[in-house]
Scaffold this active site. Sequence first.
Site, PDB file in Angstrom:
ATOM      1  N   ILE A  68     -22.695   2.086   2.866  1.00 24.56           N
ATOM      2  CA  ILE A  68     -23.929   1.307   2.730  1.00 24.56           C
ATOM      3  C   ILE A  68     -23.634  -0.088   2.173  1.00 24.56           C
ATOM      4  O   ILE A  68     -22.906  -0.228   1.192  1.00 24.56           O
ATOM      5  CB  ILE A  68     -24.925   2.023   1.788  1.00 24.56           C
ATOM      6  CG1 ILE A  68     -25.290   3.396   2.360  1.00 24.56           C
ATOM      7  CG2 ILE A  68     -26.183   1.172   1.569  1.00 24.56           C
ATOM      8  CD1 ILE A  68     -26.090   4.266   1.396  1.00 24.56           C
TER       9      ILE A  68
ATOM     10  N   HIS B 264     -25.330  -2.294   0.145  1.00 23.94           N
ATOM     11  CA  HIS B 264     -26.509  -2.192  -0.718  1.00 23.94           C
ATOM     12  C   HIS B 264     -27.206  -3.538  -0.874  1.00 23.94           C
ATOM     13  O   HIS B 264     -26.546  -4.571  -0.975  1.00 23.94           O
ATOM     14  CB  HIS B 264     -26.092  -1.709  -2.119  1.00 23.94           C
ATOM     15  CG  HIS B 264     -25.695  -0.266  -2.151  1.00 23.94           C
ATOM     16  ND1 HIS B 264     -26.591   0.754  -1.972  1.00 23.94           N
ATOM     17  CD2 HIS B 264     -24.488   0.331  -2.333  1.00 23.94           C
ATOM     18  CE1 HIS B 264     -25.959   1.921  -2.048  1.00 23.94           C
ATOM     19  NE2 HIS B 264     -24.673   1.699  -2.261  1.00 23.94           N
TER      20      HIS B 264
ATOM     21  N   GLU C 160       0.850  -1.195   0.000  1.00 23.41           N
ATOM     22  CA  GLU C 160       0.000   0.000   0.000  1.00 23.41           C
ATOM     23  C   GLU C 160       0.881   1.239   0.000  1.00 23.41           C
ATOM     24  O   GLU C 160       1.817   1.341   0.779  1.00 23.41           O
ATOM     25  CB  GLU C 160      -0.911  -0.017   1.229  1.00 23.41           C
ATOM     26  CG  GLU C 160      -1.618   1.287   1.534  1.00 23.41           C
ATOM     27  CD  GLU C 160      -2.461   1.844   0.388  1.00 23.41           C
ATOM     28  OE1 GLU C 160      -3.296   1.100  -0.157  1.00 23.41           O
ATOM     29  OE2 GLU C 160      -2.254   3.023   0.015  1.00 23.41           O
TER      30      GLU C 160
HETATM   31  C1  LIG Z   1     -18.820   9.082  -2.474  1.00 21.95           C
HETATM   32  C2  LIG Z   1     -18.789   7.584  -2.581  1.00 21.95           C
HETATM   33  C3  LIG Z   1     -19.792   6.847  -1.956  1.00 21.95           C
HETATM   34  C4  LIG Z   1     -19.781   5.454  -2.055  1.00 21.95           C
HETATM   35  N1  LIG Z   1     -20.733   4.748  -1.374  1.00 21.95           N
HETATM   36  C5  LIG Z   1     -20.699   3.404  -1.405  1.00 21.95           C
HETATM   37  C6  LIG Z   1     -21.659   2.653  -0.659  1.00 21.95           C
HETATM   38  O1  LIG Z   1     -22.464   3.210   0.086  1.00 21.95           O
HETATM   39  N2  LIG Z   1     -21.666   1.310  -0.773  1.00 21.95           N
HETATM   40  C7  LIG Z   1     -20.780   0.658  -1.569  1.00 21.95           C
HETATM   41  O2  LIG Z   1     -20.865  -0.547  -1.661  1.00 21.95           O
HETATM   42  N3  LIG Z   1     -19.819   1.328  -2.246  1.00 21.95           N
HETATM   43  C8  LIG Z   1     -19.762   2.687  -2.179  1.00 21.95           C
HETATM   44  N4  LIG Z   1     -18.801   3.394  -2.845  1.00 21.95           N
HETATM   45  C9  LIG Z   1     -17.781   2.659  -3.594  1.00 21.95           C
HETATM   46  C10 LIG Z   1     -16.674   2.127  -2.705  1.00 21.95           C
HETATM   47  O3  LIG Z   1     -16.215   3.115  -1.810  1.00 21.95           O
HETATM   48  C11 LIG Z   1     -15.510   1.663  -3.559  1.00 21.95           C
HETATM   49  O4  LIG Z   1     -16.001   0.794  -4.535  1.00 21.95           O
HETATM   50  C12 LIG Z   1     -14.438   0.917  -2.790  1.00 21.95           C
HETATM   51  O5  LIG Z   1     -14.043   1.632  -1.636  1.00 21.95           O
HETATM   52  C13 LIG Z   1     -13.241   0.660  -3.669  1.00 21.95           C
HETATM   53  O6  LIG Z   1     -12.260   0.015  -2.907  1.00 21.95           O
HETATM   54  P1  LIG Z   1     -10.831  -0.292  -3.518  1.00 21.95           P
HETATM   55  O7  LIG Z   1     -10.145  -1.145  -2.536  1.00 21.95           O
HETATM   56  O8  LIG Z   1     -10.991  -0.778  -4.891  1.00 21.95           O
HETATM   57  O9  LIG Z   1     -10.154   1.132  -3.655  1.00 21.95           O
HETATM   58  P2  LIG Z   1      -9.253   1.956  -2.632  1.00 21.95           P
HETATM   59  O10 LIG Z   1      -9.865   1.997  -1.300  1.00 21.95           O
HETATM   60  O11 LIG Z   1      -8.923   3.246  -3.271  1.00 21.95           O
HETATM   61  O12 LIG Z   1      -7.952   1.087  -2.501  1.00 21.95           O
HETATM   62  C14 LIG Z   1      -6.921   1.138  -3.447  1.00 21.95           C
HETATM   63  C15 LIG Z   1      -5.625   1.347  -2.717  1.00 21.95           C
HETATM   64  O13 LIG Z   1      -4.540   1.189  -3.618  1.00 21.95           O
HETATM   65  C16 LIG Z   1      -3.515   2.072  -3.230  1.00 21.95           C
HETATM   66  N5  LIG Z   1      -2.608   2.249  -4.382  1.00 21.95           N
HETATM   67  C17 LIG Z   1      -2.867   2.902  -5.530  1.00 21.95           C
HETATM   68  N6  LIG Z   1      -1.793   2.847  -6.340  1.00 21.95           N
HETATM   69  C18 LIG Z   1      -0.837   2.155  -5.686  1.00 21.95           C
HETATM   70  C19 LIG Z   1       0.502   1.782  -5.996  1.00 21.95           C
HETATM   71  N7  LIG Z   1       1.061   2.111  -7.145  1.00 21.95           N
HETATM   72  N8  LIG Z   1       1.202   1.075  -5.075  1.00 21.95           N
HETATM   73  C20 LIG Z   1       0.657   0.733  -3.880  1.00 21.95           C
HETATM   74  N9  LIG Z   1      -0.608   1.070  -3.549  1.00 21.95           N
HETATM   75  C21 LIG Z   1      -1.347   1.770  -4.425  1.00 21.95           C
HETATM   76  C22 LIG Z   1      -4.285   3.319  -2.829  1.00 21.95           C
HETATM   77  O14 LIG Z   1      -3.515   4.160  -2.002  1.00 21.95           O
HETATM   78  C23 LIG Z   1      -5.513   2.734  -2.142  1.00 21.95           C
HETATM   79  O15 LIG Z   1      -5.352   2.636  -0.747  1.00 21.95           O
HETATM   80  C24 LIG Z   1     -18.763   4.794  -2.774  1.00 21.95           C
HETATM   81  C25 LIG Z   1     -17.756   5.541  -3.363  1.00 21.95           C
HETATM   82  C26 LIG Z   1     -17.742   6.927  -3.245  1.00 21.95           C
HETATM   83  C27 LIG Z   1     -16.624   7.689  -3.845  1.00 21.95           C
END
Ligand SMILES: Cc1cc2nc3c(=O)[nH]c(=O)nc-3n(C[C@H](O)[C@H](O)[C@H](O)COP(=O)(O)OP(=O)(O)OC[C@H]3O[C@@H](n4cnc5c(N)ncnc54)[C@H](O)[C@@H]3O)c2cc1C
Lengths: 476, 324
Positions: free
Chosen positions: A49, A51, A33
């Site tokens: 949420i 969903h 990370e």
């Molecule tokens: C306003 C909003 C409301 C939402 N509401 C909901 C909801 O109510 N219910 C729901 O189900 N979903 C919701 N979502 C969607 C949900 O938040 C996301 O789908 C989810 O958090 C994505 O998780 P992730 O692990 O893919 O991304 P992230 O949490 O962004 O994780 C990716 C990680 O990779 C790291 N990273 C990036 N590049 C590199 C690199 N080169 N080397 C090392 N690390 C790196 C980043 O720092 C980050 O920590 C919402 C999204 C938003 C923006």
Amino acid sequence: MNVYDIAIIGGGVVGTAIARELARYRLRVALLEKETELAFGVSKSNSGIIHPGTSNPPGSLKAKLCVEGNRLTRKIAKELGIDVKEVGELIVAFSEEDLARLHEIKKDGEALGVPGLKIVDRAWLDKHEPNLSKEVIAALYAPTGAIISPYRWVYDFAENAARNGVEIFTDTKVESIIRKDHGFELIAGARTFKARRVINAAGLYADEVCGMVGIRDFKITPRKGEEFLLDKKRENITNHLIFPIHTKTSKGMLVIKTSDGNPMIGPTAEDISDKEDLSTSREGFEKVLSSVKRLVPSINGDDVIAYFAGLRPVAGDDFIIRHEDKAPGFITVAGIQSPGLTSAPAIALYVVGILKKSGLRLKKKIFFHKHRKKEVHLFAIPLDATKKLIEKDASYGDIVCRCEMVSAKEVRDAIKRGARTMDGIKFRTRCQSGRCHGSFCTTRVMKILAEETGAPVTSVTKRGCGSEIVKEDRSK
Amino acid sequence: MRERDLVIVGGGPAGMAAAISAHENGVKDILLLERDQYLGGILNQCVHTGFGIEYFKEVLTGPEYAERFVKKVRDIPSIEISLRSFVVRLSRDRVLTYLKPGILETIKAKAVIMATGCREKTREMVHIPGTRPAGIFSAGLAQKLINVEGLLPGKEVVVVGSGDIGLIMARRFTLEGAKVKAVIEIQAETRGLIRNVVQCVEDFDIPLYFNHKISRIYGSDRVEKVHVVRVDKDHNEISGSGFDITCDTVLLSVGLIPENELIEMAGAELDRKTNSPVSDGLNKTSIPGIFACGNSFKVYDIADSVTRDSELAGKLAAEYIRGL
Ligand SMILES: Cc1cc2nc3c(=O)[nH]c(=O)nc-3n(C[C@H](O)[C@H](O)[C@H](O)COP(=O)(O)OP(=O)(O)OC[C@H]3O[C@@H](n4cnc5c(N)ncnc54)[C@H](O)[C@@H]3O)c2cc1C
Ligand SMILES: Cc1cc2nc3c(=O)[nH]c(=O)nc-3n(C[C@H](O)[C@H](O)[C@H](O)COP(=O)(O)OP(=O)(O)OC[C@H]3O[C@@H](n4cnc5c(N)ncnc54)[C@H](O)[C@@H]3O)c2cc1C
């Protein structure tokens, strides 16, 4: 140098859910990370949420994974000791035309296997959701709509994964990937990680990480969502999550309940270009306020105590989860926009399926610690339980945060469990997140953090290097 | 459950004055609860002078002013002082719960005086858009960091609001060698005392912008700059009037709000705009037997008035107990 069987890039809800799932097997897994702590990406700023799965296009991957994720979340949350609050969701209709739409949504939802959907009438709403606009004529009730604390969910996945042997590296940004016979070399600053397989769960940066192995067929566009939190005093302004009927790009602006009690309103949905732009705006606030007042007229802008923006990592209409045949051993998990938080546990299983198909032999560990001990939050327990805790450990009676009633013991425990920054402590304990925004507790929390980590108080940061709270210590 | 005659919540100037006065008016059993590890409340961090001019006809610092009362309450045997004692619950029938390291105690009081002070308004309450980097402080927090902890929060500072704490902190930062680049006030005149404008800002040539506001904060990890605009008399932005100020710190001094969550929990009526108790007289709440004084009753400009008015709270509580 050691070779990992699998390296996961990204410590959001997707990366950590995958890590915890893979921890069941006899594999050497590393999770990398770039930020100082996990959950500092998209997973920290969303609506929280779980969903039910009603608002996704039938036939899409996200529709399927959302319904499955909703079910799995409850099961895993029990194992990991985190609360899923069963509040239920209402999608509301203002006209006969809307009502006809609700019947369609209900039919689509049922086809996907969303349980318990029913249309409720005005009398039901008067009884169960008294503050709802009187202009609402009916609603679709989805009992499996629930809420969770999104960042604590990430920390719990990660903690349990680590307990089962996954190695977690923070402040580790993967800058380039070199393909080798054995698999991949991941270069992160001065360090190199060798891995046979790579899972790209890099959220907003998943397109750039794919680019590192020559895959450039999609691009991630951040879609900004601004959200506004109300004072906890208004906790009971609604009993359910309140949704308007969704549009193609967004679920609309909602009246949300959050796991710690504060109601929340939002989010907006606006495509932008800068992946780091987490700013909020006056226009966003006004737009949200006027939209949600249509749903619940008694919402008052003066009750807003905090706001933030999150960026949905959008790559087309659906999730992209696939093995990259052009880079064997590389798995992409991209475009995880909403409902990504809900879908994460199902995404993890889906990825395991892809790994198996790609030829990885998975052997279960003889012993997998599937449970995690639930941590204490004084704000969430009755006073007689608090009394017993204080008798056992005096420092539960040492209150650090005046607004949210967080004790010194909880802050120290959060640090022992991995918090290294003020935000990390805030996400885990809620201290600094109440109505005074840390005016009262900041100094004390800084001192505890410095003490526990053995670092000078000047090195305490809000969320990692560059965000130091103070500039100089003049007391010496 | 233990019973007490009078419980006072908060050991700042208000709580101490109320305790002394209750004793002088005949209350024999007084418990003074303070969540901090010392008495004196917010005065402990106000190391500048200007206290006591009215009440003592002397010029004292905040801690000196507090010390006079601390000595007095400590000398009165019928006042029991309990420090590090955080009141978390209050009910209409005057049952209170407080936490303290090692202890959770619930007591029933014949009368209660709330002297819990106030808190500062936040950036969120005045809606300043932009990013949320490190380097944004309430003026009171910055005051505590510098004066109590010896930590310098920033080196290039913009102060938002010309309240007294903001003005005093503009001078404090300057004396610590930091550069205060501007004080931005949305109103046409200051909210603070004139003497503070002269002694804290004008004497140090700090630019003070009236009819201006910060329309946005920039910076990802740490504050990098703010955008400032002129406003008309309805506080609407005047287009084309904007300019940037680079800085690493934004200090907010945009007003105080009485801290009355406990009496609200007990069911007392609060004014939604000011967060003061709705009452038919000084230091009263809508619940008989529960009184409020000092900054939790209303926001006072100077500590001397807090002391004077809080003495009445002690007297009212004594009369109430006598009448039971
Ligand atoms: C306003 C909003 C409301 C939402 N509401 C909901 C909801 O109510 N219910 C729901 O189900 N979903 C919701 N979502 C969607 C949900 O938040 C996301 O789908 C989810 O958090 C994505 O998780 P992730 O692990 O893919 O991304 P992230 O949490 O962004 O994780 C990716 C990680 O990779 C790291 N990273 C990036 N590049 C590199 C690199 N080169 N080397 C090392 N690390 C790196 C980043 O720092 C980050 O920590 C919402 C999204 C938003 C923006
Ligand atoms: C940051 C700041 C700077 C100021 N500077 C000046 C100045 O320079 N000159 C001036 O004349 N006035 C100044 N004032 C105004 C000042 O607040 C008043 O003059 C006076 O100190 C108010 O007294 P008080 O006892 O009502 O409140 P405080 O002094 O705030 O005392 C309240 C006490 O109650 C305690 N308390 C609160 N809640 C609980 C609870 N639940 N359980 C137990 N204890 C609790 C607090 O810890 C605190 O000690 C300043 C105010 C602030 C906020």
